[in-house]
Scaffold this active site. Structure first.
Site: not given
Ligand code: PXG
Length: 289
Positions: A50, A149, A182
């Site tokens: 990713r 991301k 989301e």
């Molecule tokens: N949506 C968004 C916008 C994210 O940033 C997720 C979904 C979940 O994706 P994964 O691959 O982790 O299952 C994310 C990722 C935080 C934090 O501090 C959260 C994310 C990334 C960085 C920091 O809450 N979530």
């Protein structure tokens, strides 16, 4: 602490980047948040894939290949004797000029931090989260595609500010069409009559790796899982709602915009999937030692 910077491990005090780094000046870069459980890096190849897709989308050339990147993550964990923790992998555009032009930046900067994680309080896993819909819409897919991301998280941070101001720790973000996208840092699922539904990524969701894993686990456990356009209505009338993310794992949502979800307590299927996910996270992954 040892931090991977550029192409090697350095002491934390030497892990510094230039004030001319475009990651700092413009949020120009990409990142991943990865978990280590029980001495293994969970979903390492998926996170690396990713990261490279995000980089490709913003025309960022990462100065090492995927195998080297995966090895660098493992080496950073090893250098810090990480058993359970959180890994932040960041690639910035690198040092450039005081102008947007990314082609004037020297070389992408690679940063890997292997550290501890700040989780939601246990009480919220036991009792569930209350969330609100916020006014900040998720980035348009032809602006910064939410599948990227990127280091530019202002869209999500603006949403998070609204959530906190409303007394909530997370929020629901809609896309420019008013469809469910989301949460600010997590994906969203609804369960109705035993069927799981989550919005497709084109509705403005990051293709979360936890989301993908939960879909796989749920199907294996015999549940039907759909990716479909969702309105807030679908969440309001769901039997269960939960969020997924690397940091949060699976967390129940028990109230959205003051509508209690189901019985207003964490649901049975959510708890079942959560247990299956924990089992999976603690037994799979790339060994660190
Ligand atoms: N949506 C968004 C916008 C994210 O940033 C997720 C979904 C979940 O994706 P994964 O691959 O982790 O299952 C994310 C990722 C935080 C934090 O501090 C959260 C994310 C990334 C960085 C920091 O809450 N979530």
């Amino acid at each position: 602490m040892k931090v991977f910077l550029g192409d090697k491990l350095v002491d934390e005090k030497d892990a510094v980047v230039s004030v001319f780094d475009h990651g700092l000046l413009y949020g120009d870069g990409v990142f991943e948040g990865i978990r280590a459980y029980n001495g293994r890096v969970f979903l390492l190849d998926e996170h690396v894939d990713r990261l490279y897709d995000s980089a490709k989308a913003i025309a960022l050339n990462i100065p090492m290949d995927k195998a080297q990147m995966a090895q660098a993550v493992v080496d950073t964990c090893k250098a810090n004797a990480l058993v359970d923790g959180y890994i932040r992998l960041v690639v910035t555009r690198g040092k450039g000029t005081l102008g947007l032009n990314p082609y004037l930046c020297d070389k992408a900067e690679v940063i890997i931090i292997a550290a501890k994680i700040q989780l939601y309080p246990q009480e919220l896993y036991d009792n569930g989260l209350k969330i609100v819909t916020v006014g900040t819409v998720r980035n348009h897919t032809e602006a910064i595609n939410p599948r990227i991301k990127s280091l530019n998280y202002l869209n999500n941070i603006m949403a998070k500010i609204e959530a906190i101001n409303a007394g909530c720790m997370e929020c629901l973000m809609l896309n420019t069409h008013g469809q469910v996208a989301e949460a600010s840092g997590d994906n969203v699922f609804a369960i109705k009559n035993g069927v799981l539904t989550t919005p497709p990524s084109w509705c403005g969701a990051l293709e979360g790796l936890t989301r993908n894993k939960v879909m796989e686990i749920a199907r294996k456990a015999g549940y039907e899982v759909r990716e479909s356009v969702m309105a807030r209505y679908d969440l309001y009338v769901a039997d269960e709602v939960f969020l997924t993310g690397t940091a949060a794992e699976i967390i129940s949502v028990v109230d959205i915009d003051k509508r209690p979800i189901g019985d207003g307590i964490p649901g049975k299927i959510t708890r079942e999937l959560s247990a299956l996910y924990t089992e999976c996270a603690r037994s799979e992954g790339t060994p660190i030692a």
